[in-house]
Design an enzyme around this catalytic site. Structure first.
Site, PDB file in Angstrom:
ATOM      1  N   GLY A   1       0.829  -1.209   0.000  1.00  0.00           N
ATOM      2  CA  GLY A   1       0.000   0.000   0.000  1.00  0.00           C
ATOM      3  C   GLY A   1       0.857   1.250   0.000  1.00  0.00           C
ATOM      4  O   GLY A   1       0.471   2.292   0.546  1.00  0.00           O
TER       5      GLY A   1
ATOM      6  N   GLY B   1      -0.365   4.900  -1.062  1.00  0.00           N
ATOM      7  CA  GLY B   1      -1.417   5.585  -0.312  1.00  0.00           C
ATOM      8  C   GLY B   1      -0.899   6.840   0.373  1.00  0.00           C
ATOM      9  O   GLY B   1       0.285   7.175   0.287  1.00  0.00           O
ATOM     10  N   GLN B   2      -1.812   7.504   1.087  1.00  0.00           N
ATOM     11  CA  GLN B   2      -1.499   8.782   1.737  1.00  0.00           C
ATOM     12  C   GLN B   2      -0.356   8.625   2.747  1.00  0.00           C
ATOM     13  O   GLN B   2       0.621   9.360   2.724  1.00  0.00           O
ATOM     14  CB  GLN B   2      -2.767   9.278   2.440  1.00  0.00           C
ATOM     15  CG  GLN B   2      -2.799  10.752   2.677  1.00  0.00           C
ATOM     16  CD  GLN B   2      -3.848  11.144   3.715  1.00  0.00           C
ATOM     17  OE1 GLN B   2      -4.625  10.313   4.187  1.00  0.00           O
ATOM     18  NE2 GLN B   2      -3.866  12.408   4.066  1.00  0.00           N
ATOM     19  N   LEU B   3      -0.478   7.642   3.624  1.00  0.00           N
ATOM     20  CA  LEU B   3       0.582   7.377   4.604  1.00  0.00           C
ATOM     21  C   LEU B   3       1.759   6.669   3.936  1.00  0.00           C
ATOM     22  O   LEU B   3       2.926   7.001   4.190  1.00  0.00           O
ATOM     23  CB  LEU B   3       0.021   6.510   5.752  1.00  0.00           C
ATOM     24  CG  LEU B   3       1.047   5.996   6.758  1.00  0.00           C
ATOM     25  CD1 LEU B   3       1.706   7.143   7.519  1.00  0.00           C
ATOM     26  CD2 LEU B   3       0.388   5.021   7.747  1.00  0.00           C
TER      27      LEU B   3
ATOM     28  N   ASP C   1       2.480  -1.861  -4.442  1.00  0.00           N
ATOM     29  CA  ASP C   1       1.078  -1.414  -4.465  1.00  0.00           C
ATOM     30  C   ASP C   1       0.420  -2.009  -5.714  1.00  0.00           C
ATOM     31  O   ASP C   1       1.109  -2.472  -6.624  1.00  0.00           O
ATOM     32  CB  ASP C   1       1.010   0.123  -4.529  1.00  0.00           C
ATOM     33  CG  ASP C   1      -0.277   0.677  -3.936  1.00  0.00           C
ATOM     34  OD1 ASP C   1      -0.212   1.403  -2.934  1.00  0.00           O
ATOM     35  OD2 ASP C   1      -1.364   0.371  -4.480  1.00  0.00           O
TER      36      ASP C   1
ATOM     37  N   ASP D   1      -0.569  -7.338  -5.328  1.00  0.00           N
ATOM     38  CA  ASP D   1      -1.900  -7.485  -4.734  1.00  0.00           C
ATOM     39  C   ASP D   1      -1.687  -8.306  -3.462  1.00  0.00           C
ATOM     40  O   ASP D   1      -1.203  -9.441  -3.528  1.00  0.00           O
ATOM     41  CB  ASP D   1      -2.795  -8.232  -5.736  1.00  0.00           C
ATOM     42  CG  ASP D   1      -4.141  -8.617  -5.142  1.00  0.00           C
ATOM     43  OD1 ASP D   1      -4.345  -8.416  -3.937  1.00  0.00           O
ATOM     44  OD2 ASP D   1      -4.975  -9.144  -5.909  1.00  0.00           O
TER      45      ASP D   1
ATOM     46  N   TYR E   1     -15.151  -1.140   8.510  1.00  0.00           N
ATOM     47  CA  TYR E   1     -13.734  -0.780   8.641  1.00  0.00           C
ATOM     48  C   TYR E   1     -13.278  -1.001  10.088  1.00  0.00           C
ATOM     49  O   TYR E   1     -12.249  -1.635  10.345  1.00  0.00           O
ATOM     50  CB  TYR E   1     -13.587   0.687   8.238  1.00  0.00           C
ATOM     51  CG  TYR E   1     -12.214   1.286   8.375  1.00  0.00           C
ATOM     52  CD1 TYR E   1     -11.157   0.874   7.584  1.00  0.00           C
ATOM     53  CD2 TYR E   1     -11.990   2.319   9.294  1.00  0.00           C
ATOM     54  CE1 TYR E   1      -9.910   1.459   7.702  1.00  0.00           C
ATOM     55  CE2 TYR E   1     -10.750   2.914   9.404  1.00  0.00           C
ATOM     56  CZ  TYR E   1      -9.707   2.474   8.611  1.00  0.00           C
ATOM     57  OH  TYR E   1      -8.471   3.060   8.722  1.00  0.00           O
TER      58      TYR E   1
ATOM     59  N   LYS F   1     -10.573  -3.640  11.624  1.00  0.00           N
ATOM     60  CA  LYS F   1      -9.417  -3.200  12.408  1.00  0.00           C
ATOM     61  C   LYS F   1      -9.401  -3.900  13.775  1.00  0.00           C
ATOM     62  O   LYS F   1      -8.342  -4.303  14.262  1.00  0.00           O
ATOM     63  CB  LYS F   1      -9.419  -1.677  12.581  1.00  0.00           C
ATOM     64  CG  LYS F   1      -9.136  -0.899  11.304  1.00  0.00           C
ATOM     65  CD  LYS F   1      -7.748  -1.194  10.759  1.00  0.00           C
ATOM     66  CE  LYS F   1      -7.394  -0.390   9.532  1.00  0.00           C
ATOM     67  NZ  LYS F   1      -6.136  -0.836   8.896  1.00  0.00           N
TER      68      LYS F   1
HETATM   69  C1  AKB Z   1     -10.718   7.057   7.946  1.00  0.00           C
HETATM   70  O1  AKB Z   1     -11.315   8.136   8.039  1.00  0.00           O
HETATM   71  O2  AKB Z   1     -11.177   6.035   7.448  1.00  0.00           O
HETATM   72  C2  AKB Z   1      -9.322   6.971   8.502  1.00  0.00           C
HETATM   73  C3  AKB Z   1      -9.300   6.541   9.914  1.00  0.00           C
HETATM   74  C4  AKB Z   1      -9.699   7.454  10.989  1.00  0.00           C
HETATM   75  O3  AKB Z   1      -8.930   5.441  10.193  1.00  0.00           O
HETATM   76  N1  AKB Z   1      -8.653   8.189   8.319  1.00  0.00           N
END
Ligand code: AKB
Length: 318
Positions: free
Chosen positions: A8, A11-13, A34, A51, A141, A145
């Site tokens: 990844g 990505g942003q990070l 990526d 992938d 999400y 996590k």
């Molecule tokens: C999101 O908004 O999905 C992320 C997070 C807070 O994990 N930036």
């Protein structure tokens, strides 16, 4: 010197972390990967299309480059995940499980995996949410996590895998464009402000959330990974805090630098996601175990972005 694989990485990070790790370990020691095309932000160095659901390919890259450390960042963020719940689960969980399993099989030195404040749901205290607060996430999400944190802890306890993790707040940077998160408004807002455009915010004025400047996020990640293993007492994922801010707070900080900046509030489906998350985070264990302290507050972050963004994107703001 470590040999590092980043998934990844576009990505942003990922882009900014790749660049920083390359400056620490040397370009050839950091392999970016990526499904997307590489971007110049991550600096010079090896890049592989990958992938993260393709286990044989992950293993062959690890063997080819003699990788000993993985930063596994590939994932769908919160807003995108709500629209693709099966893909989010398959990617976020399937990718992590494969990486942990490979780390065990190949006795890798260390793995980093990002968790999120999204593990907390409406049952957790909103203010200074403690490390051990109830985790009943309201989003797919957050569910992915939370399950991922438990897998990390399991692989550490059962197989000795040195996997470390941070519960990132919303990350604010100026070098990459937003990538499907609920906190992304706080990235987009700067691009509109610098261009002299009105910003339409998809959250309410007073929706405060935990946030962090990208420079601090990169610093926290590297400090956690450099800490001695015996200092790491939390093998699920560490709370890390920096700034708690609402769209109204951020707009006011921007108006200190750009007085004519205008914002309009037009909450959409992402408001419900934000409403389920904490307002601020208590990160005492991260401070105690590996000395975490952020460097930026709301105004110093805002000033820095407003100074750097036009230069970075080559914009004429005159
Ligand atoms: C999101 O908004 O999905 C992320 C997070 C807070 O994990 N930036």
């Amino acid at each position: 010197m470590n040999k590092i694989l980043i998934t990844g990485a576009c990505g942003q990070l990922g882009s900014e972390l790749t660049a920083e790790l390359r400056s620490i370990h040397g370009n050839d020691h950091v392999i970016a990967s990526d499904v997307s095309e590489p971007n110049p932000l991550m600096g010079e160095g090896p890049f592989e299309h990958l992938d993260v659901l393709d286990r044989p390919r992950i293993e062959s890259i690890i063997d080819q480059y003699k990788i000993d450390t993985i930063y596994h960042l590939a994932a769908l963020l919160s807003a995108t995940a709500e629209k693709n719940i099966h893909l989010a689960w398959d990617l976020n969980m399937g990718g992590l499980l494969k990486i942990l399993d490979i780390a065990k099989k190949k006795s890798l030195e260390k793995v980093f995996w990002p968790s999120s404040i999204a593990v907390f749901g409406p049952d957790a205290p909103k203010i200074r949410t403690p490390q051990t607060a109830a985790c009943n996430p309201a989003t797919v999400y957050g569910i992915s996590k939370l399950a991922g944190e438990q897998w990390c802890s399991y692989f550490h306890r059962k197989f000795g895998v040195d996997v470390r993790s941070l519960r990132y707040p919303g990350l604010i940077g100026y070098k990459s464009l937003p990538g499907g998160g609920t906190t992304d408004y706080a990235v987009d807002i700067f691009h509109k402000a610098i261009r002299g455009e009105e910003f339409h915010c998809f959250l309410n004025r007073d929706t405060a959330l935990p946030m962090m400047y990208m420079a601090d996020a990169v610093k926290a990640t590297i400090e956690l990974m450099q800490a001695p293993a015996e200092n790491i007492t939390i093998r699920t994922s560490y709370n890390v805090a920096a700034i708690s801010l609402s769209p109204g707070d951020l707009a006011a900080a921007i108006q200190n630098d750009i007085p004519g900046f205008k914002i309009r509030y037009e909450p959409d489906h992402r408001q419900a996601i934000a409403d389920s998350w904490p307002i601020s985070i208590d990160d005492t264990p991260a401070q105690t175990d590996w000395g975490w302290q952020p460097s930026y507050n709301l105004q110093s972050m805002t000033d820095d972005i407003i100074r750097q963004l036009p230069v970075f994107w080559n914009l004429d703001t005159a």
